[in-house]
Design a protein around this motif. Structure first.
Motif, PDB file in Angstrom:
ATOM      1  N   ALA A 186       0.834  -1.205   0.000  1.00  0.00           N
ATOM      2  CA  ALA A 186       0.000   0.000   0.000  1.00  0.00           C
ATOM      3  C   ALA A 186       0.870   1.256   0.000  1.00  0.00           C
ATOM      4  O   ALA A 186       0.536   2.245  -0.660  1.00  0.00           O
ATOM      5  N   LEU A 187       1.989   1.217   0.713  1.00  0.00           N
ATOM      6  CA  LEU A 187       2.900   2.364   0.733  1.00  0.00           C
ATOM      7  C   LEU A 187       3.528   2.564  -0.647  1.00  0.00           C
ATOM      8  O   LEU A 187       3.653   3.692  -1.124  1.00  0.00           O
ATOM      9  N   ASP A 188       3.894   1.483  -1.315  1.00  0.00           N
ATOM     10  CA  ASP A 188       4.437   1.596  -2.670  1.00  0.00           C
ATOM     11  C   ASP A 188       3.388   2.211  -3.599  1.00  0.00           C
ATOM     12  O   ASP A 188       3.686   3.103  -4.403  1.00  0.00           O
ATOM     13  N   TYR A 189       2.158   1.729  -3.506  1.00  0.00           N
ATOM     14  CA  TYR A 189       1.051   2.268  -4.315  1.00  0.00           C
ATOM     15  C   TYR A 189       0.866   3.752  -3.989  1.00  0.00           C
ATOM     16  O   TYR A 189       0.676   4.571  -4.891  1.00  0.00           O
ATOM     17  N   ALA A 190       0.929   4.100  -2.700  1.00  0.00           N
ATOM     18  CA  ALA A 190       0.764   5.490  -2.268  1.00  0.00           C
ATOM     19  C   ALA A 190       1.852   6.381  -2.863  1.00  0.00           C
ATOM     20  O   ALA A 190       1.582   7.512  -3.286  1.00  0.00           O
ATOM     21  N   ARG A 191       3.071   5.874  -2.903  1.00  0.00           N
ATOM     22  CA  ARG A 191       4.167   6.654  -3.506  1.00  0.00           C
ATOM     23  C   ARG A 191       3.924   6.873  -5.000  1.00  0.00           C
ATOM     24  O   ARG A 191       4.211   7.940  -5.537  1.00  0.00           O
ATOM     25  N   ARG A 192       3.391   5.870  -5.675  1.00  0.00           N
ATOM     26  CA  ARG A 192       3.069   6.018  -7.095  1.00  0.00           C
ATOM     27  C   ARG A 192       1.946   7.039  -7.294  1.00  0.00           C
ATOM     28  O   ARG A 192       1.971   7.827  -8.242  1.00  0.00           O
ATOM     29  N   ASP A 204       9.868   6.593  -6.509  1.00  0.00           N
ATOM     30  CA  ASP A 204      11.096   6.639  -5.722  1.00  0.00           C
ATOM     31  C   ASP A 204      10.766   6.216  -4.294  1.00  0.00           C
ATOM     32  O   ASP A 204       9.900   6.803  -3.651  1.00  0.00           O
ATOM     33  N   GLY A 205      11.436   5.193  -3.809  1.00  0.00           N
ATOM     34  CA  GLY A 205      11.178   4.681  -2.465  1.00  0.00           C
ATOM     35  C   GLY A 205      11.531   5.647  -1.361  1.00  0.00           C
ATOM     36  O   GLY A 205      11.201   5.427  -0.204  1.00  0.00           O
ATOM     37  N   VAL A 264      -4.182  10.581   2.231  1.00  0.00           N
ATOM     38  CA  VAL A 264      -5.094  10.157   1.171  1.00  0.00           C
ATOM     39  C   VAL A 264      -4.416   9.158   0.228  1.00  0.00           C
ATOM     40  O   VAL A 264      -5.038   8.189  -0.209  1.00  0.00           O
ATOM     41  N   HIS A 265      -3.141   9.357  -0.063  1.00  0.00           N
ATOM     42  CA  HIS A 265      -2.426   8.427  -0.946  1.00  0.00           C
ATOM     43  C   HIS A 265      -2.347   7.041  -0.304  1.00  0.00           C
ATOM     44  O   HIS A 265      -2.591   6.021  -0.961  1.00  0.00           O
TER      45      HIS A 265
END
Length: 140
Positions: free
Chosen positions: A12-18, A72-73, A31-32
């Motif tokens: 979910a954090l990876d998706y949020a970063r995208r 970007d992580g 929200v992300h």
């Protein structure tokens, strides 16, 4: 020190970063991360949100699309997102007594508590935060 996250919360954090990247944001906002948690439509946070009244068709219609390429992580968490993560980690420690892993269920509630505008938008789609909290948080 960053708390341990379940694999689903990491995804979910990876998706949020995208999502943040697609929106041109310099930080991951609550929200992300919420959209990241609900991106797995068969996941537990999505099921809990629907049980708490979220109108899934309305939510899906308004959900933004993430950037196609990996983000970007190192994209940092906005202050409210960090606060939500800290609150969820505290609840996880209370449930397990000691070190614990942050679950999507706990983070979902913490994100909604951390961002009044986000909570208002989700409540406008039928979500009842009190029902969500009653289903997830330990009762006194």
């Amino acid at each position: 020190m960053k708390p341990d996250l379940t694999p689903a919360v990491e995804r979910a954090l990876d998706y949020a970063r995208r999502l943040a990247k697609a929106a041109g944001a310099g930080e991951v906002q609550p929200v992300h991360w919420l959209h990241g948690l609900l991106a797995e439509e068969e996941g537990h946070p999505a099921a809990l949100a629907v049980q708490a009244g979220l109108g899934w068709p309305a939510y899906i219609r308004d959900r933004p699309a993430p950037a196609e390429e990996p983000a970007d992580g190192s994209l940092p968490l906005q202050r409210a997102a960090r606060t939500a993560l800290s609150e969820a980690a505290g609840w996880a420690r209370l449930q397990v007594v000691g070190e614990a892993t942050v679950s999507g269920d706990l983070l979902l509630i913490a994100l909604l508590r951390a961002d009044d505008e986000l909570r208002g938008r989700m409540e406008a789609m039928g979500l009842h935060l009190d029902r969500l909290e009653a289903a997830v948080l330990p009762q006194p």
